[in-house]
Each structure stands twice: as C-alpha cells, then as structure tokens.
Design a protein around this motif. Structure first.
Motif, short mmCIF file in Angstrom:
data_model
loop_
_atom_site.label_atom_id
_atom_site.label_comp_id
_atom_site.label_asym_id
_atom_site.label_seq_id
_atom_site.Cartn_x
_atom_site.Cartn_y
_atom_site.Cartn_z
N VAL A 294 6.92 -19.02 15.38
CA VAL A 294 5.60 -18.48 15.05
C VAL A 294 5.81 -17.13 14.38
CG1 VAL A 294 3.37 -17.70 15.91
CG2 VAL A 294 4.52 -19.64 17.00
N PHE A 295 5.36 -17.00 13.15
CA PHE A 295 5.43 -15.75 12.41
C PHE A 295 4.11 -15.01 12.59
CE2 PHE A 295 8.16 -18.69 9.92
CZ PHE A 295 9.37 -18.03 10.07
N ALA A 296 4.16 -13.81 13.17
CA ALA A 296 2.93 -13.03 13.32
C ALA A 296 2.43 -12.52 11.98
CB ALA A 296 3.16 -11.87 14.29
N GLY A 297 3.34 -12.40 11.01
CA GLY A 297 2.94 -11.99 9.67
C GLY A 297 2.96 -10.48 9.49
N PHE A 298 3.00 -10.06 8.24
CA PHE A 298 2.98 -8.62 7.90
C PHE A 298 1.71 -8.32 7.13
CE2 PHE A 298 4.44 -4.91 5.30
CZ PHE A 298 4.49 -4.02 6.36
N PRO A 299 0.73 -7.71 7.80
CA PRO A 299 -0.59 -7.54 7.17
C PRO A 299 -0.64 -6.47 6.09
CG PRO A 299 -0.56 -6.49 9.32
CD PRO A 299 0.74 -7.22 9.19
N HIS A 300 0.38 -5.62 5.99
CA HIS A 300 0.34 -4.57 4.98
C HIS A 300 0.92 -5.03 3.65
CE1 HIS A 300 -0.48 -2.28 8.61
NE2 HIS A 300 -1.01 -1.38 7.83
N HIS B 276 -2.99 -7.37 13.91
CA HIS B 276 -2.52 -5.99 13.79
C HIS B 276 -1.09 -5.91 14.32
CE1 HIS B 276 -6.89 -4.61 13.68
NE2 HIS B 276 -6.32 -4.00 12.65
N VAL B 277 -0.24 -5.19 13.61
CA VAL B 277 1.16 -5.06 14.02
C VAL B 277 1.25 -4.46 15.43
CG1 VAL B 277 3.35 -3.89 13.53
CG2 VAL B 277 2.05 -4.95 11.68
N SER C 48 -3.63 1.04 11.43
CA SER C 48 -4.19 -0.18 12.03
C SER C 48 -5.68 -0.30 11.79
CB SER C 48 -3.90 -0.18 13.54
OG SER C 48 -2.52 -0.37 13.79
N ASP C 49 -6.23 0.63 11.02
CA ASP C 49 -7.64 0.57 10.65
C ASP C 49 -7.74 -0.13 9.29
OD1 ASP C 49 -10.27 0.93 9.94
OD2 ASP C 49 -10.29 3.11 10.22
N TYR C 50 -8.01 -1.44 9.33
CA TYR C 50 -8.04 -2.21 8.09
C TYR C 50 -9.13 -1.74 7.13
CZ TYR C 50 -4.85 -5.82 9.98
OH TYR C 50 -3.78 -6.51 10.48
N SER C 51 -10.13 -1.02 7.63
CA SER C 51 -11.19 -0.54 6.74
C SER C 51 -10.66 0.51 5.77
CB SER C 51 -12.35 0.05 7.56
OG SER C 51 -11.96 1.27 8.19
N GLN C 52 -9.48 1.09 6.06
CA GLN C 52 -8.88 2.06 5.15
C GLN C 52 -8.12 1.39 4.01
OE1 GLN C 52 -6.36 4.59 7.54
NE2 GLN C 52 -8.07 5.71 8.43
N LEU C 53 -7.89 0.09 4.12
CA LEU C 53 -7.06 -0.62 3.15
C LEU C 53 -7.93 -1.52 2.26
CD1 LEU C 53 -4.21 -1.69 5.60
CD2 LEU C 53 -4.21 0.28 4.04
N ASP C 54 -7.64 -1.50 0.97
CA ASP C 54 -8.40 -2.29 0.00
C ASP C 54 -7.66 -3.60 -0.25
OD1 ASP C 54 -10.08 -3.22 -1.94
OD2 ASP C 54 -9.38 -1.85 -3.51
N PHE C 55 -7.97 -4.62 0.57
CA PHE C 55 -7.36 -5.94 0.40
C PHE C 55 -8.00 -6.66 -0.78
CE2 PHE C 55 -6.42 -5.08 4.88
CZ PHE C 55 -5.10 -5.48 4.97
N ARG C 56 -7.18 -7.07 -1.74
CA ARG C 56 -7.68 -7.73 -2.94
C ARG C 56 -7.12 -9.14 -3.14
NH1 ARG C 56 -7.55 -2.92 -7.57
NH2 ARG C 56 -8.79 -1.39 -6.38
N PHE D 138 0.82 -1.21 0.00
CA PHE D 138 0.00 0.00 0.00
C PHE D 138 0.85 1.26 0.00
CE2 PHE D 138 -2.41 -3.33 2.22
CZ PHE D 138 -3.54 -3.39 1.42
N SER D 139 2.19 1.09 0.07
CA SER D 139 3.09 2.23 0.19
C SER D 139 3.37 2.85 -1.18
CB SER D 139 4.40 1.80 0.83
OG SER D 139 5.33 2.87 0.84
N PRO D 140 3.42 4.19 -1.25
CA PRO D 140 3.79 4.84 -2.50
C PRO D 140 5.30 5.00 -2.66
CG PRO D 140 3.21 6.51 -0.90
CD PRO D 140 3.01 5.17 -0.21
N VAL D 141 6.09 4.57 -1.68
CA VAL D 141 7.54 4.74 -1.73
C VAL D 141 8.14 3.67 -2.64
CG1 VAL D 141 9.69 4.82 -0.41
CG2 VAL D 141 7.55 5.68 0.61
N PRO D 142 8.84 4.05 -3.71
CA PRO D 142 9.42 3.05 -4.63
C PRO D 142 10.61 2.33 -4.01
CG PRO D 142 10.08 5.26 -5.29
CD PRO D 142 9.12 5.43 -4.15
N THR D 143 10.94 1.16 -4.57
CA THR D 143 12.06 0.36 -4.06
C THR D 143 12.99 -0.05 -5.19
OG1 THR D 143 10.48 -0.50 -2.43
CG2 THR D 143 12.64 -1.54 -2.51
N PRO D 144 13.80 0.89 -5.69
CA PRO D 144 14.80 0.55 -6.68
C PRO D 144 16.04 -0.04 -6.00
CG PRO D 144 14.94 2.87 -6.17
CD PRO D 144 13.79 2.32 -5.35
#
Length: 497
Positions: free
Chosen positions: A230-236, A198-199, A475-483, A15-21
């Motif tokens: 146990v990996f809590a995972g990265f939800p973003h 949630h992280v 942390s408000d998942y309603s703001q994120l469009d999970f597809r 969801f981040s707009p920061v590029p990763t070159p």
C-alpha cells in the motif's frame, strides 16, 4: 547470469523552489556513483541496492551497477539530469542481461514528465522486452500505470519511518529470482482511491496506516500474495496520480490479486478521515513542550518543525519555529538545522571560539505558498566546525554515509543551532552525536522532520510536540495550488463519498 542493478531515487515536491540538477545526486564527487565505487558504498548497508548486491552474490551472478543516485527531495529534476541517469542505466541493459533490479523512489517528477520512473521503465522495455524487472519503491510512491505495466514485480516499503528499505529490495529481488527459476508466475493487480493522505498522518506508528500495512504484510506471511504493498502517496507532487494506491502480486492468480488489492484500498478509504492532519498554533505547542519538560522522566522533548522538512522538498531554511523558540526563552535546546552555506562560510572564517552576529536562513522565497523568506539575526559563539560526514547508526538506512557539507554549531547561550551546507534530514542520532551534541543531555531538540525522526529519536524522547511553522511541506492543503491532481479527491473535496 548477468544482473543489472541500479538506483535512481528522488521524491519531487513540485511546490519546492529548490532546484534539482545532476550535482544534487552526486555528493562531492561531481557525478553519481557507479561500478565498484557504488558496490563498495552500499554493500552491507540498509539500502535496497545492498539487498540486490547480496542476492546477486548468493546466486553467483555477475553484477553490473551502472548508477547509484539518490538526491534529497526538492523541485522537479532537471531534464538533462534525468537523461544522464536514464542513459547510464539503459546503456548497461543494452549490453545484455538476464535480470534487472531497480531501486527507485516512485515520486520522481522531471521538468518534462510527471512519471520519471514509468518513463525509465518504458524505455528499458523497448530495449529488453522480455527481461524480468524487479522494482523496490518508497511508501510515498505516486503509482502510475507505466510503472506497473513495465515491471515484472514491484514492492514498496511497509514502514514509515522507512526502516525496511533493505527488506523491500530483498522482497522484490528474491521474488524475481523465484520467477526466473519457474517457481512462481507473478500476476499483478493495482488500483487507487481518490485520496491525498497528509504525510503527518501516514506514520506506521499509529492508526490507520499501521493497521493497513500490517494487513499487507500478513498477506505475504500467510502466502496469500507474493508481494502486497500500500503506497500512502506523496501529496506534495501535484501530478495526476498523486495519492494512495495499492499493488498486489500473486502466483498466477489474477482474481486473488484483485480481491486482495480491493481489501487494502477499502481499508484506507473507510478510514480516510483519519489521514487528515490538524495542526495547533505554535504558542500553544511551545507552552505544552515546557510543561512536558518539567514533568517526570528522562530524555529531551522533541520540537518538530515539520513544515520545512528537506526530506519532503523543504528549503530547510525557514526560521519561524526557531525564532519562536528563541523568543519563548526555552533553555538547553539543540536545533537541527538551518541550511545556509553562506553563513557557514562566514563562521568558518571567524573560527572556533569567535562571537558572531549574523543573519541565518530565510534566503528562499516560497512563491508556491505566497511566503517571503525571513532571515533571522542571531548572536552566538562558534562552538564547533565539522566536515559534516557521518554514517547512520540505524535502524533507518543503517551504515549509509550522510554528508551535511561544512557544518557549524553556533551556541547562542540557550540554543545550540546547527547550520549546514547540504540538505540532510535528522532521522539518525548521529546527525547530532557527530557534532558533539548528546541528545539525552538536552532538554529540548528542534528537528526539521516530519515522521522519519521517529526512527532515531522516538525511543529517546520524553515527549513530542509538533510545531506549526512555514514551508512547502505544509499540511494545510489550502496553502497549495493543486492544478494537475485528479479531481474530485479527498480531502480537497471533503464531501466526496
């Protein structure tokens, strides 16, 4: 014996707009470290790669380090960057080796694939089908089948903040060495549960992850398992296998591995509601912070701008929390930090002692959460100019060099604002001490962090107040469009049983 050890780490916030070159992995050198330069940079530090170096030296092995690359979290990794790094590692393996030890993250998404680590491991397996492979992973790994299928042993951090990074590399690497000597026969069992913790509720300072991780460590300490993670995972990271998972490695006992795996997963699922974070309005948070500061006891009150953590892919330039602090009239504050290279350049040109008025931050729009950037105009005195380099005191990644780039401290009279050129999360007190700011002499410290700040600041703090801001680490998942994440999954589907 010839060992290939490499680091390729990135936590991808889709969801981040920061590029990763590639240059994001490269610091000021232009390319990621390799060979002797990588050895010298990591030897004696708290990194997993440092553990691999120590293991190789203890075994009297020839060590080859084709790549040491670690980029601050951001958007998907550029395809050419991923190819460059993968090619470096695979070219070293093609020359022949007896063991491979990898320091990976576990949540790398590229422009082309959801599972960067699994893709790399599968490629290595085509080159070296029988060579044993050890992998050290971050607790925020989103575990995919290809990671498990193509590694001999895997181990993940058991602490958050991650203060056991070296220890994780040691666990993975020494277990692999035991297997190579014929002392053990690793057998693996892995699985997941349909949950996206949630992280902000993943910290091992508190229930429920504290208890889950303690049980995993107990399994190893008692000899029930060679490795238990146990990996809590990265939800973003909006990918199919995002979320909580577990892997257990036993000594030639697959049934035991499955039993222990299920025990850990069941613990997490049973307490899934405790992994849900609920924020409070920022006005209420700042009022509570003022009360804490006026109470008895020493140390600063931490004001946590956790919606915009660069170590989870945040832009580090949103200004809502900083503006609320300024508007509230809080005094004796240090704020770390606003990422704004252009503002830094202007203040460097103005020079130390100059009074400047200029907009800072807010240059990035956040389309994934439908938010516009909001620059904040401030007036202050240029108090300090730094090259931005320091080494961590620890306990997290002790001795690792950090590079904020050109950095300025702007004194507004009430708030010392750190403005930097490179993304660096404030989890070590040297981020402030190196700039002449003593945390213990401030009443308030604003930090753009989520949980890692606890490594360096929790024991100093008089109180900790989590502030609702804006950013792609929401942390408000309603703001994120999970597809792409698998469904149903909790708490996106709260009625899931």
């Amino acid at each position: 014996m010839r060992i290939v050890a490499a680091q390729m780490k990135h936590e991808t916030n889709t969801f981040s707009p920061v590029p990763t070159p590639l240059r994001r992995f490269s610091g000021r050198s232009g390319f990621p470290l390799e060979g002797q330069a990588a050895h010298d940079a990591f030897k004696g530090t708290g990194a997993a790669l440092a553990a691999y170096i120590d293991i190789a030296e203890r075994a009297g092995a020839e060590l080859v380090i084709p790549l040491a690359a670690d980029a601050s979290p951001s958007g998907p990794v550029a395809a050419d960057a991923f190819k460059y790094m993968s090619d470096k590692i695979c070219a070293a393996v093609e020359k022949g080796c007896d063991a491979i030890m990898l320091d990976l993250h576990g949540a790398m998404v590229t422009e082309e694939v959801e599972d960067g680590e699994g893709t790399l491991l599968a490629r290595i397996r085509t080159i070296a089908p029988e060579t044993p492979i050890a992998v050290a992973l971050d607790m925020h790994t989103n575990l995919f089948p290809a990671m498990v299928d193509n590694a001999t042993v895997l181990a993940g951090y058991s602490t958050y903040p991650h203060v056991d990074v070296y220890e994780t590399g040691w666990r993975a690497g020494t277990t692999l060495m035991r297997a190579m000597k014929g002392e053990v026969t690793p057998t693996k069992a892995w699985g997941n549960r349909p949950m996206l913790p949630h992280v902000m509720r993943q910290g091992t300072h508190a229930f429920p992850n504290r208890e889950i991780q303690a049980r995993a460590r107990e399994m190893e300490a008692r000899g029930e398992a060679l490795l238990a993670t146990v990996f809590a995972g990265f939800p973003h990271a909006d990918v199919y296998h995002a979320g909580l998972s577990a892997i257990v490695v036993t000594d030639n006992d697959p049934a035991k591995a499955q039993q222990l795996r299920d025990e850990l997963l069941d613990m997490a699922w049973r307490d899934r509601a405790a992994f849900v974070y609920r924020p409070e309005p920022i006005g209420k948070s700042l009022a509570r912070a003022r009360e804490l500061a006026e109470g008895a006891g020493a140390g600063p009150v931490i004001l946590l701008d956790h919606y915009d953590n660069c170590a989870s892919g945040g832009t580090m330039d949103t200004t809502r929390v900083l503006k609320a602090i300024l508007d509230s009239g809080l005094d004796d504050v240090a704020a770390f930090a606003i990422h704004d290279p252009a503002a830094v350049t202007k203040m460097v040109q103005a020079g130390i002692g100059a009074t400047v008025t200029l907009p800072i931050g807010g240059w990035n729009d956040l389309p994934s959460i439908k938010a516009k950037g909001e620059p904040l105009t401030v007036t202050g005195r240029v108090k300090l100019i730094s090259d931005g380099r320091y080494r961590n005191q620890g306990p997290m990644e002790r001795g690792v060099l950090q590079d904020m780039g050109a950095t300025v401290v702007l004194d507004t009279g009430r708030v010392d604002i750190v403005i930097l050129s490179n993304h660096v999360e404030p989890y070590d007190i040297e981020c402030l001490m190196s700039l002449g700011i003593d945390p213990m002499r401030k009443k308030f410290i604003m930090l753009k962090s989520r949980v890692h700040f606890r490594a360096g600041f929790q024991d100093l703090a008089k109180g900790i107040v989590e502030c609702e801001g804006v950013g792609v680490c929401t942390s408000d998942y309603s703001q994120l469009d999970f597809r792409h994440v698998r469904r149903p999954i909790y708490p996106l589907d709260p009625d899931l049983q």
